[in-house]
Design a protein around this motif. Structure first.
Motif, PDB file in Angstrom:
ATOM      1  N   GLN A   1       0.902  -1.105  -0.136  1.00 10.83           N
ATOM      2  CA  GLN A   1       0.049  -0.381   0.167  1.00 10.83           C
ATOM      3  C   GLN A   1       0.846   1.310  -0.331  1.00 10.83           C
ATOM      4  N   ALA A   2       2.778   1.532   0.553  1.00  9.92           N
ATOM      5  CA  ALA A   2       2.941   2.499   1.160  1.00  9.92           C
ATOM      6  C   ALA A   2       3.941   2.261   0.657  1.00  9.92           C
ATOM      7  N   GLY A   3       4.327   1.346  -0.673  1.00  8.36           N
ATOM      8  CA  GLY A   3       6.103   0.945  -1.325  1.00  8.36           C
ATOM      9  C   GLY A   3       7.228   1.064   0.352  1.00  8.36           C
ATOM     10  N   GLN A   4       6.537   1.390   1.252  1.00 12.81           N
ATOM     11  CA  GLN A   4       7.568   1.203   2.577  1.00 12.81           C
ATOM     12  C   GLN A   4       8.316  -0.337   2.829  1.00 12.81           C
ATOM     13  N   LYS A   5       9.819   0.062   2.947  1.00 11.65           N
ATOM     14  CA  LYS A   5      10.515  -1.208   3.136  1.00 11.65           C
ATOM     15  C   LYS A   5      10.394  -1.540   4.810  1.00 11.65           C
ATOM     16  N   VAL A   6       9.727  -2.157   4.806  1.00 14.73           N
ATOM     17  CA  VAL A   6      10.478  -2.657   6.242  1.00 14.73           C
ATOM     18  C   VAL A   6      11.037  -4.172   6.752  1.00 14.73           C
ATOM     19  N   GLY A   7      11.901  -3.326   7.036  1.00 11.44           N
ATOM     20  CA  GLY A   7      13.457  -4.362   7.946  1.00 11.44           C
ATOM     21  C   GLY A   7      13.005  -5.468   8.605  1.00 11.44           C
ATOM     22  N   ARG A   8      12.113  -4.812   9.852  1.00 10.66           N
ATOM     23  CA  ARG A   8      11.846  -5.639  11.093  1.00 10.66           C
ATOM     24  C   ARG A   8      10.494  -5.189  11.432  1.00 10.66           C
ATOM     25  N   VAL A   9       9.556  -5.837  12.221  1.00 12.27           N
ATOM     26  CA  VAL A   9       7.867  -5.622  13.082  1.00 12.27           C
ATOM     27  C   VAL A   9       8.294  -6.749  13.931  1.00 12.27           C
ATOM     28  N   ASP A  10       8.313  -6.128  15.089  1.00 12.73           N
ATOM     29  CA  ASP A  10       8.313  -6.672  16.279  1.00 12.73           C
ATOM     30  C   ASP A  10       6.774  -6.561  16.900  1.00 12.73           C
ATOM     31  N   VAL A  11       6.307  -7.381  17.558  1.00 10.58           N
ATOM     32  CA  VAL A  11       5.423  -7.458  17.868  1.00 10.58           C
ATOM     33  C   VAL A  11       4.826  -7.908  19.833  1.00 10.58           C
ATOM     34  N   ARG A  12       4.077  -6.955  19.835  1.00  7.37           N
ATOM     35  CA  ARG A  12       4.355  -7.710  22.127  1.00  7.37           C
ATOM     36  C   ARG A  12       3.013  -7.709  21.964  1.00  7.37           C
ATOM     37  N   VAL A  13       2.906  -9.101  22.732  1.00  7.58           N
ATOM     38  CA  VAL A  13       1.259  -8.607  23.290  1.00  7.58           C
ATOM     39  C   VAL A  13       1.209  -8.429  24.665  1.00  7.58           C
ATOM     40  N   ARG A  14       0.433  -7.389  24.900  1.00  8.38           N
ATOM     41  CA  ARG A  14       0.041  -6.626  25.887  1.00  8.38           C
ATOM     42  C   ARG A  14      -1.096  -6.634  27.055  1.00  8.38           C
ATOM     43  N   ASP A  15      -1.945  -7.403  26.436  1.00  7.31           N
ATOM     44  CA  ASP A  15      -2.800  -7.792  27.098  1.00  7.31           C
ATOM     45  C   ASP A  15      -4.022  -9.183  26.415  1.00  7.31           C
ATOM     46  N   VAL A  16      -4.078  -9.440  27.815  1.00  8.71           N
ATOM     47  CA  VAL A  16      -4.835 -11.039  27.181  1.00  8.71           C
ATOM     48  C   VAL A  16      -6.588 -10.590  27.673  1.00  8.71           C
ATOM     49  N   VAL A  17      -8.037 -10.410  26.468  1.00  8.96           N
ATOM     50  CA  VAL A  17      -9.005 -10.502  26.868  1.00  8.96           C
ATOM     51  C   VAL A  17      -9.583 -11.518  26.561  1.00  8.96           C
ATOM     52  N   ARG A  18     -10.762 -11.416  26.831  1.00  6.97           N
ATOM     53  CA  ARG A  18     -11.336 -12.723  26.431  1.00  6.97           C
ATOM     54  C   ARG A  18     -12.651 -12.584  25.408  1.00  6.97           C
ATOM     55  N   ASN A  19     -12.710 -13.393  24.569  1.00  2.00           N
ATOM     56  CA  ASN A  19     -13.755 -13.121  23.494  1.00  2.00           C
ATOM     57  C   ASN A  19     -14.941 -13.046  23.497  1.00  2.00           C
ATOM     58  N   ALA A  20     -15.717 -12.028  22.963  1.00  2.00           N
ATOM     59  CA  ALA A  20     -17.129 -12.439  23.605  1.00  2.00           C
ATOM     60  C   ALA A  20     -17.766 -13.381  23.782  1.00  2.00           C
ATOM     61  N   ALA A  21     -17.345 -14.065  22.605  1.00  2.00           N
ATOM     62  CA  ALA A  21     -18.276 -15.722  22.466  1.00  2.00           C
ATOM     63  C   ALA A  21     -17.941 -16.713  24.268  1.00  2.00           C
ATOM     64  N   ALA A  22     -16.333 -15.819  24.338  1.00  2.00           N
ATOM     65  CA  ALA A  22     -16.421 -16.557  25.330  1.00  2.00           C
ATOM     66  C   ALA A  22     -16.524 -16.581  26.841  1.00  2.00           C
ATOM     67  N   ARG A  23     -16.782 -15.270  26.987  1.00  2.00           N
ATOM     68  CA  ARG A  23     -17.197 -14.616  28.365  1.00  2.00           C
ATOM     69  C   ARG A  23     -18.431 -15.741  28.945  1.00  2.00           C
ATOM     70  N   PRO A  24     -18.234 -16.105  30.545  1.00  2.00           N
ATOM     71  CA  PRO A  24     -19.122 -16.859  30.878  1.00  2.00           C
ATOM     72  C   PRO A  24     -20.239 -15.754  30.916  1.00  2.00           C
ATOM     73  N   ARG A  25     -21.809 -16.820  30.934  1.00  2.00           N
ATOM     74  CA  ARG A  25     -23.212 -16.027  31.000  1.00  2.00           C
ATOM     75  C   ARG A  25     -23.289 -16.299  32.117  1.00  2.00           C
ATOM     76  N   ALA A  26     -24.455 -15.161  32.801  1.00  2.00           N
ATOM     77  CA  ALA A  26     -25.021 -15.150  33.903  1.00  2.00           C
ATOM     78  C   ALA A  26     -25.930 -16.609  33.705  1.00  2.00           C
ATOM     79  N   ARG A  27     -26.136 -17.027  35.331  1.00  2.00           N
ATOM     80  CA  ARG A  27     -27.394 -17.947  35.105  1.00  2.00           C
ATOM     81  C   ARG A  27     -28.193 -17.444  36.879  1.00  2.00           C
ATOM     82  N   VAL A  28     -29.812 -17.797  35.709  1.00  2.00           N
ATOM     83  CA  VAL A  28     -30.102 -17.489  37.019  1.00  2.00           C
ATOM     84  C   VAL A  28     -30.725 -18.876  37.713  1.00  2.00           C
TER      85      VAL A  28
END
Length: 122
Positions: A94-121
């Motif tokens: 898209q930009a013609g940018q030559k990328v020598g390195r891409v560092d990816v860091r995981v800074r948070d872990v969240v629950r997927n909406a489908a994986a969240r527990p549902r309240a039970r009555v």
């Protein structure tokens, strides 16, 4: 009259802001990367949501750091590798940018909406 060589016509400079927008969008499209909606209201207001992007550029060469929030139970190794590949590929395309390195860091872990527990009555 012949057209001048493409290199002789001038140059195009793409702002870091545009490259950041491309990087954020590409990262968000990778399965397993949590969307911005998982960030708290304060973080979103202050622009501190994920993904976060940091640049180190010299001309048309760059190194980029991307911080993401990972959706549980996605594999961190698979997701970070997919983000690296997608970001490098799309910035070049898209930009013609030559990328020598891409560092990816995981800074948070969240629950997927489908994986969240549902309240039970009872």
């Amino acid at each position: 009259m012949a057209e001048p060589d493409a290199g002789a016509r001038g140059s195009l400079t793409i702002a870091d802001r545009a490259l950041t927008a491309i990087t954020r969008q590409v990262a968000l499209e990778v399965p397993g990367v949590a969307s911005e909606e998982h960030a708290g209201a304060v973080e979103r207001t202050l622009g501190r949501g994920f993904p976060r992007v940091f640049w180190h550029r010299a001309g048309d060469h760059a190194a980029v750091e991307v911080e993401i929030a990972l959706e549980w139970p996605a594999s961190a190794a698979r997701v970070t590798t997919a983000v690296q590949d997608a970001v490098a590929r799309e910035l070049a395309r898209q930009a013609g940018q030559k990328v020598g390195r891409v560092d990816v860091r995981v800074r948070d872990v969240v629950r997927n909406a489908a994986a969240r527990p549902r309240a039970r009555v009872r």
